[in-house]
Design an enzyme around this catalytic site. Structure first.
Site, short mmCIF file in Angstrom:
data_model
loop_
_atom_site.label_atom_id
_atom_site.label_comp_id
_atom_site.label_asym_id
_atom_site.label_seq_id
_atom_site.Cartn_x
_atom_site.Cartn_y
_atom_site.Cartn_z
N ASN A 178 -31.70 5.24 -0.90
CA ASN A 178 -30.99 4.35 -1.81
C ASN A 178 -31.92 3.88 -2.93
OD1 ASN A 178 -28.63 2.55 -2.43
ND2 ASN A 178 -30.15 0.96 -2.06
N GLU A 179 -31.47 4.04 -4.15
CA GLU A 179 -32.14 3.51 -5.34
C GLU A 179 -33.66 3.72 -5.31
OE1 GLU A 179 -30.68 -0.55 -5.60
OE2 GLU A 179 -28.75 0.14 -6.36
N PRO A 180 -34.09 4.99 -5.32
CA PRO A 180 -35.52 5.28 -5.17
C PRO A 180 -36.41 4.71 -6.27
CG PRO A 180 -34.28 7.26 -5.75
CD PRO A 180 -33.28 6.22 -5.39
#
Length: 409
Positions: free
Chosen positions: A82-84
């Site tokens: 998620n959302e790197p």
């Protein structure tokens, strides 16, 4: 002929120093168990809680054993983290280094391959990008000049991050013969000040309505620091067409804000209609609409307006409004019905409408369901109306109206 693309290069695949003087090793050991893509050993269904690592292929095997494969009705989707590009902020204690192009692709492809090795029928989602900036640049590009020089992007042929990611997945999959990316997924929150919050006042509510245009309208200049058209869904589709045709598009976090105000329900109904019309494959509201809230009722208008699980049809039908900034319309075809959703975004006034049905031939009375701020705690079943080539009706202020037109199978 496919346009030649810059070759992917790996010149900046280094470990960003993160927080000067900080070594995350101790915190990683204290707070986390290493998560590795593959076990490379026989799976067990109930690993020892004291294991030195967890393995994601073993976890997928556990889910498949419990629920069956994705193709047989089991867990259908896997998002690869998620959302790197926010890891260095949201997970600074264990991942202080900023993520670049190469780490993003390498990590995604390793874990995607692990999932597919256990359940080839699963659909994989990525890269789960957070925000407008992350569609274009990596966190390494932030540097010390706030994306002014974009060193990581320039080291990768100048390609924006998401098109590059698509191309990386395509090249990998062409070499392996297995699709690693089924759905290109990003997150969307309106960036205009106050919109993606619970704030409600006449100015913010009106802006919230307009902000839905960022999802689809190439002429809408975003009324935020972005100051250019976002054109999100068509933009993602154009990137897919250029870099990895056949990949679907999803928006796996979104919220139009508004809290318990009528504008929250209207904006949510608008977003759901846009997702269907524009062919978004998967969309997930973050976190979940509070039961009984306007956004919750917006979902119900599409999914269960009649209280009998009657849903908006699965096939989008072309519908237009002569005053879409005030009253928008979305249409679909399902089993035995053509459904129309009419959204009066005017928070002050009702409007009289003439709804032309075109080539739709009704075979019975038109059912009507309505949600409005006149009764914000229920969907009201209105009296059926006789079918004809056009329908005349009034939609109250701040309302969502569903017309169910019965048609021959």
């Amino acid at each position: 002929m496919r346009e030649r693309r810059p070759q992917r290069r790996h010149g900046l695949d280094h470990h960003d120093p993160g927080v000067a003087g900080y070594d995350p090793a101790a915190n990683r050991q204290r707070t986390s168990v290493p998560s590795l893509p593959r076990k490379n050993a026989p799976f067990v269904l109930n690993p020892d809680s004291g294991s030195a690592a967890v393995y994601q292929d073993e976890w997928v095997n556990h889910l498949r054993t419990l629920f069956g494969s994705a193709g047989a009705g089991g867990v259908g989707f896997y998002a690869i983290d998620n959302e790197p590009m926010l890891w260095s902020q949201t997970h600074r204690d264990v991942h202080p280094a900023r993520v670049g192009y190469d780490e993003l692709a390498r990590t995604y492809l390793q874990y995607a391959a692990a999932v597919k090795s256990v359940d080839p029928t699963a659909q994989l989602l990525g890269p789960e990008s957070c925000c407008w900036t992350d569609y274009w640049d990596s966190e390494l590009d932030r540097g010390t000049d706030n994306f002014a020089t974009q060193p990581d992007r320039n080291a990768h042929g100048g390609m924006p991050l998401i098109p590059w990611f698509l191309d990386a997945a395509r090249q990998h999959d062409a070499a392996t013969g297995t699709r690693s990316l089924d759905v290109l997924t990003v997150h969307f929150y309106p960036e205009a000040r106050g919109v993606a919050t619970d704030t409600s006042n006449p100015d913010i509510d009106a802006l919230r309505m307009r902000a839905t245009r960022a999802l689809w309208d190439p002429t809408y200049v975003d009324e935020s620091w972005i100051k250019q058209p976002v054109n999100l869904i068509p933009r993602l589709k154009s990137w897919v067409a250029a870099e990895y045709p056949g990949t679907r598009v999803g928006i796996t976090e979104y919220n139009m804000g508004g809290g318990d105000s009528p504008s929250a329900g209207l904006a949510e109904a608008e977003a759901l209609g846009i997702f269907g019309r524009e062919g978004v494959y998967i969309a997930t509201y973050w976190t979940a609409p509070k039961p009984g809230s306007p956004a919750w009722f917006a979902f119900r208008m599409y999914r269960n307006a009649d209280g009998k699980q009657g849903t908006f049809g699965s096939q989008s039908v072309r519908a237009t409004s002569s005053a879409s900034d005030t009253v928008s319309v979305f249409a679909s075809k399902g089993s035995g019905y053509v459904d129309l959703i009419l959204i009066n975004k005017d928070l002050q006034a009702a409007h009289n409408l003439t709804v032309g049905l075109g080539k739709v031939s009704a075979v019975g009375p038109v059912q009507r369901f309505q949600y409005s701020d006149a009764n914000s705690s229920a969907i009201v079943r209105l009296a059926d109306t006789s079918a004809s080539a056009s329908l005349t009706l009034e939609v109250p202020r701040a309302s969502i109206t569903l017309l169910r037109v019965p048609v021959a199978h």
